[in-house]
Design an enzyme around this catalytic site. Structure first.
Site, PDB file in Angstrom:
ATOM      1  N   ASP A   1       0.868  -1.038  -0.053  1.00  0.00           N
ATOM      2  CA  ASP A   1       0.125  -0.052   0.017  1.00  0.00           C
ATOM      3  C   ASP A   1       0.948   1.100  -0.053  1.00  0.00           C
ATOM      4  O   ASP A   1       1.616   1.503   0.961  1.00  0.00           O
ATOM      5  CB  ASP A   1      -1.086  -0.060   1.412  1.00  0.00           C
ATOM      6  CG  ASP A   1      -1.727   1.270   1.437  1.00  0.00           C
ATOM      7  OD1 ASP A   1      -1.648   2.177   0.564  1.00  0.00           O
ATOM      8  OD2 ASP A   1      -2.716   0.980   2.330  1.00  0.00           O
ATOM      9  N   ILE A   2       0.825   2.127  -0.989  1.00  0.00           N
ATOM     10  CA  ILE A   2       1.660   3.207  -1.150  1.00  0.00           C
ATOM     11  C   ILE A   2       1.586   4.159  -0.100  1.00  0.00           C
ATOM     12  O   ILE A   2       2.291   5.164   0.350  1.00  0.00           O
ATOM     13  CB  ILE A   2       1.443   3.949  -2.585  1.00  0.00           C
ATOM     14  CG1 ILE A   2       2.480   4.981  -2.691  1.00  0.00           C
ATOM     15  CG2 ILE A   2       0.139   4.658  -2.761  1.00  0.00           C
ATOM     16  CD1 ILE A   2       2.805   5.410  -4.038  1.00  0.00           C
TER      17      ILE A   2
ATOM     18  N   VAL B   1      -5.569   4.604  -6.208  1.00  0.00           N
ATOM     19  CA  VAL B   1      -4.652   5.228  -5.309  1.00  0.00           C
ATOM     20  C   VAL B   1      -4.931   6.840  -5.153  1.00  0.00           C
ATOM     21  O   VAL B   1      -4.704   7.146  -3.649  1.00  0.00           O
ATOM     22  CB  VAL B   1      -3.267   5.532  -6.493  1.00  0.00           C
ATOM     23  CG1 VAL B   1      -2.196   6.308  -5.823  1.00  0.00           C
ATOM     24  CG2 VAL B   1      -2.850   3.924  -6.541  1.00  0.00           C
ATOM     25  N   ASP B   2      -5.371   7.390  -5.894  1.00  0.00           N
ATOM     26  CA  ASP B   2      -5.767   8.917  -5.527  1.00  0.00           C
ATOM     27  C   ASP B   2      -6.715   8.962  -4.218  1.00  0.00           C
ATOM     28  O   ASP B   2      -6.406   9.732  -3.379  1.00  0.00           O
ATOM     29  CB  ASP B   2      -6.545   9.506  -6.915  1.00  0.00           C
ATOM     30  CG  ASP B   2      -6.660  10.931  -6.811  1.00  0.00           C
ATOM     31  OD1 ASP B   2      -6.070  11.561  -6.251  1.00  0.00           O
ATOM     32  OD2 ASP B   2      -7.703  11.534  -7.562  1.00  0.00           O
TER      33      ASP B   2
ATOM     34  N   THR C   1      -2.888   2.599 -14.487  1.00  0.00           N
ATOM     35  CA  THR C   1      -2.958   0.886 -14.498  1.00  0.00           C
ATOM     36  C   THR C   1      -4.420   0.592 -14.107  1.00  0.00           C
ATOM     37  O   THR C   1      -4.848  -0.651 -14.176  1.00  0.00           O
ATOM     38  CB  THR C   1      -2.000   0.173 -14.320  1.00  0.00           C
ATOM     39  OG1 THR C   1      -1.714   0.443 -12.798  1.00  0.00           O
ATOM     40  CG2 THR C   1      -0.753   0.282 -14.869  1.00  0.00           C
TER      41      THR C   1
ATOM     42  N   VAL D   1      -8.222   2.519 -13.090  1.00  0.00           N
ATOM     43  CA  VAL D   1      -9.489   2.745 -13.970  1.00  0.00           C
ATOM     44  C   VAL D   1      -9.178   3.554 -15.160  1.00  0.00           C
ATOM     45  O   VAL D   1     -10.009   3.475 -15.975  1.00  0.00           O
ATOM     46  CB  VAL D   1     -10.378   3.772 -13.160  1.00  0.00           C
ATOM     47  CG1 VAL D   1     -10.777   3.103 -11.926  1.00  0.00           C
ATOM     48  CG2 VAL D   1      -9.855   5.068 -12.782  1.00  0.00           C
TER      49      VAL D   1
END
Length: 169
Positions: A10-11, A33-34, A123, A125
């Site tokens: 998880d970033i 991610v956003d 990569t 949506v």
């Protein structure tokens, strides 16, 4: 020479000078991610993004560009927001994807960041094929002059991790 590392996870849990956000052009958060970065960083990130929209980026951040904000509650100093292209089977947008990595490294250099954590931009949506996205990401980071000492690709699942492993060869 920049060291490239791969991490599966998880970033938002990474400790780095800068975490790169695969943002949408509005800069107001979204899915994937956003959304995770906005949730993890708390309201300070959204507040900084609103300030950017009120000043330099009234129409949003253009695809392939990058801009930094605070990282809020994340274990980083900055979030570098970049807008990846939506994949197209009829138009080659690979230069726009490469630009996301180059521009993010340029912003990182301006900030003095030495460690940068990247997701696999476009990569989710935006449907960019993982193997091609990994190729573009690794080639671009390898070929972009930067003072960043470590680039960490933080990959959410086995499929992404394995695609990047193949590219690092």
């Amino acid at each position: 020479m920049t060291t490239i590392r791969l991490v599966q996870g998880d970033i938002t849990q990474q400790s780095a000078d800068a975490i790169v956000n695969a943002a949408n052009s509005s800069l107001y958060g979204g899915g994937g991610v956003d959304g995770a970065i906005h949730r993890g960083g708390g309201p300070a990130i959204l507040e900084a993004c609103r300030a950017l929209r009120a000043s330099h980026y009234g129409k949003g951040l253009p695809t392939g560009q990058a801009v930094a904000t605070t990282a809020g509650d994340l274990d980083a100093t900055w979030v570098i927001h970049t807008v990846g292209p939506v994949w197209s089977s009829t138009e080659d947008r690979s230069e726009q994807l490469a630009s996301c990595y180059r521009e993010s490294l340029r912003v990182a250099d301006e900030l003095g960041a030495r460690t940068v954590a990247f997701p696999a931009i476009s990569t989710g949506v935006f449907r960019w094929p993982m193997d091609d996205a990994a190729r573009i990401a690794v080639e671009t980071v390898r070929n972009t002059p930067t003072a960043v000492e470590e680039v960490r690709f933080v990959l959410f699942d086995d499929r992404a991790y394995e695609a990047f492993v193949r590219q690092l060869g």
